[in-house]
Design a protein around this motif. Structure first.
Motif, short mmCIF file in Angstrom:
data_model
loop_
_atom_site.label_atom_id
_atom_site.label_comp_id
_atom_site.label_asym_id
_atom_site.label_seq_id
_atom_site.Cartn_x
_atom_site.Cartn_y
_atom_site.Cartn_z
N PRO A 1 -0.85 26.59 -15.33
CA PRO A 1 -2.36 26.51 -16.04
C PRO A 1 -2.98 27.87 -15.50
CG PRO A 1 -1.04 24.80 -14.70
CD PRO A 1 -0.10 25.71 -14.38
N GLU A 2 -3.25 28.32 -15.38
CA GLU A 2 -3.83 29.15 -14.55
C GLU A 2 -4.36 30.26 -15.59
OE1 GLU A 2 -4.18 26.64 -11.11
OE2 GLU A 2 -2.27 27.74 -11.82
N GLN A 3 -2.58 30.90 -16.01
CA GLN A 3 -2.23 31.54 -16.85
C GLN A 3 -2.69 31.74 -18.06
OE1 GLN A 3 1.52 31.92 -15.25
NE2 GLN A 3 1.34 34.57 -15.83
N VAL A 4 -3.07 29.88 -19.14
CA VAL A 4 -3.62 30.21 -19.87
C VAL A 4 -5.14 30.37 -19.49
CG1 VAL A 4 -4.08 28.02 -21.58
CG2 VAL A 4 -1.91 28.25 -20.43
N ALA A 5 -6.00 29.98 -18.38
CA ALA A 5 -7.47 30.08 -18.42
C ALA A 5 -7.64 31.08 -18.36
CB ALA A 5 -7.46 29.60 -17.02
N ASP A 6 -6.55 31.98 -17.65
CA ASP A 6 -6.86 33.35 -18.41
C ASP A 6 -6.88 34.01 -19.60
OD1 ASP A 6 -6.78 33.83 -15.22
OD2 ASP A 6 -4.38 34.36 -15.32
N ALA A 7 -5.96 33.74 -20.40
CA ALA A 7 -5.83 34.06 -21.96
C ALA A 7 -7.01 33.79 -22.32
CB ALA A 7 -4.09 33.93 -22.62
N ALA A 8 -7.89 32.50 -22.53
CA ALA A 8 -8.65 31.60 -22.99
C ALA A 8 -9.85 32.53 -23.00
CB ALA A 8 -8.67 30.53 -22.55
N VAL A 9 -9.93 32.88 -21.65
CA VAL A 9 -10.84 33.76 -21.24
C VAL A 9 -11.46 35.19 -21.68
CG1 VAL A 9 -12.45 35.22 -18.97
CG2 VAL A 9 -11.89 33.34 -19.08
N ALA A 10 -9.79 35.83 -21.87
CA ALA A 10 -9.55 36.92 -22.37
C ALA A 10 -9.51 37.16 -24.21
CB ALA A 10 -8.44 36.81 -22.10
N ALA A 11 -9.45 35.67 -24.61
CA ALA A 11 -10.03 35.93 -26.09
C ALA A 11 -11.15 35.29 -26.23
CB ALA A 11 -8.97 34.30 -26.48
N ILE A 12 -11.72 34.72 -25.52
CA ILE A 12 -13.34 34.32 -26.05
C ILE A 12 -14.46 35.71 -25.82
CG2 ILE A 12 -15.62 33.67 -24.67
CD1 ILE A 12 -14.07 31.29 -23.73
N GLY A 13 -13.71 36.56 -24.60
CA GLY A 13 -14.71 38.00 -24.57
C GLY A 13 -14.17 39.23 -25.82
N GLU A 14 -12.97 38.55 -26.14
CA GLU A 14 -12.81 39.61 -27.91
C GLU A 14 -12.85 38.86 -28.97
OE1 GLU A 14 -8.22 40.48 -27.01
OE2 GLU A 14 -8.30 41.33 -24.98
N GLY A 15 -13.10 37.35 -28.83
CA GLY A 15 -13.80 37.26 -29.87
C GLY A 15 -12.26 36.71 -30.90
#
Length: 264
Positions: free
Chosen positions: A210-224
């Motif tokens: 699950p933590e890898q999914v959270a990492d991906a979400a943060v990355a997508a937020i940063g990249e829009g």
């Protein structure tokens, strides 16, 4: 600390375990003030204690529950800046999900689709009203971009969840409402553990934590980025589905036959 998250008021539904818990933990680590929602009050309180947040347990499958959460979180945070509409259920009943009864369909539609609609209905007018916008993040599934072997209710409602997120982005994105749709394949959660013979299929490109999914979400937020694809290979599957649908369907039918053989 992430500049788009630090200091923000964040709500995560279904945050007592799995992806929701990971999102709540990551948001707190990035400096957010977090409200933890879950139907299970004990797990909501445990995660809130872990992240130094506020527990607001309740049922976001109902309009009353969503309204109570949004009002309570607004009181606790001052303002909701980011809303993770994460709560979701499988909903398949029995080996042939075509025979899933109407009341089970009603429940999964409420949780996997209408909970998002009801939350946006409460939040978007507030975000537009004060001119500061907001961020709405839907936890859908790769099933919402592709499909789901075995579970008709899950496949249909996750498609609907992605469709609603797309509509929300198109309609309000230019007015300050940022929208993301998280679409993982297999993730090591209770839902995957309960998948029985489908576990191997859902994990064919490796099950993530699950933590890898959270990492991906943060990355997508940063990249829009709208689509959050913790399994990047899903993008190729999605493109193949769009460009050669009949070939893609034939491949999915072959997978279905393998599942039929494994469960017969």
């Amino acid at each position: 600390m992430h500049p788009l998250i630090e200091g923000r008021g964040v709500v995560v539904t279904g945050a007592g375990r799995g992806i929701g818990r990971a999102l709540a933990v990551r948001m707190a680590a990035e400096g957010a003030r977090v409200v933890v929602n879950d139907l299970d009050a004990d797990t909501a309180r445990a995660v809130a204690g872990e992240v130094g947040g506020t527990a607001l347990p309740g049922d976001v499958a109902t309009a009353e529950g969503v309204r109570a959460l949004v009002d309570g979180a607004t009181d606790a945070l001052g303002r909701i800046d980011v809303f993770f509409a994460n709560a979701g259920i499988d909903g398949a009943v029995g080996p042939d999900s075509l025979q899933t009864p109407d009341d089970a369909w009603d429940k999964i539609v409420d949780v996997n689709v209408l909970a998002h609609v009801r939350a946006a209905r409460e939040l978007v007018p507030r975000w537009l009203g004060d001119g500061r916008g907001g961020r709405f993040v839907v936890t859908a599934s790769a099933a919402g971009l592709l499909t789901m072997i075995g579970s008709a209710p899950y496949a249909v409602t996750k498609h609907a969840a992605v469709g609603f997120a797309e509509w929300l982005s198109v309609t309000y994105g230019a007015r300050g409402v940022d929208v993301h749709a998280i679409c993982p394949q297999g993730v090591r959660t209770q839902m995957l553990e309960d998948a029985g013979p489908l576990q191997d299929l859902l994990s064919r490109d490796s099950a993530l934590e699950p933590e890898q999914v959270a990492d991906a979400a943060v990355a997508a937020i940063g990249e829009g980025r709208f689509l959050v694809l913790p399994h990047p290979e899903v993008a190729a599957y999605y493109a193949a589905r769009a460009t050669d649908t009949d070939r893609w369907l034939a491949g999915m039918r072959r997978l279905q036959q393998k599942v039929d053989q494994a469960t017969s």
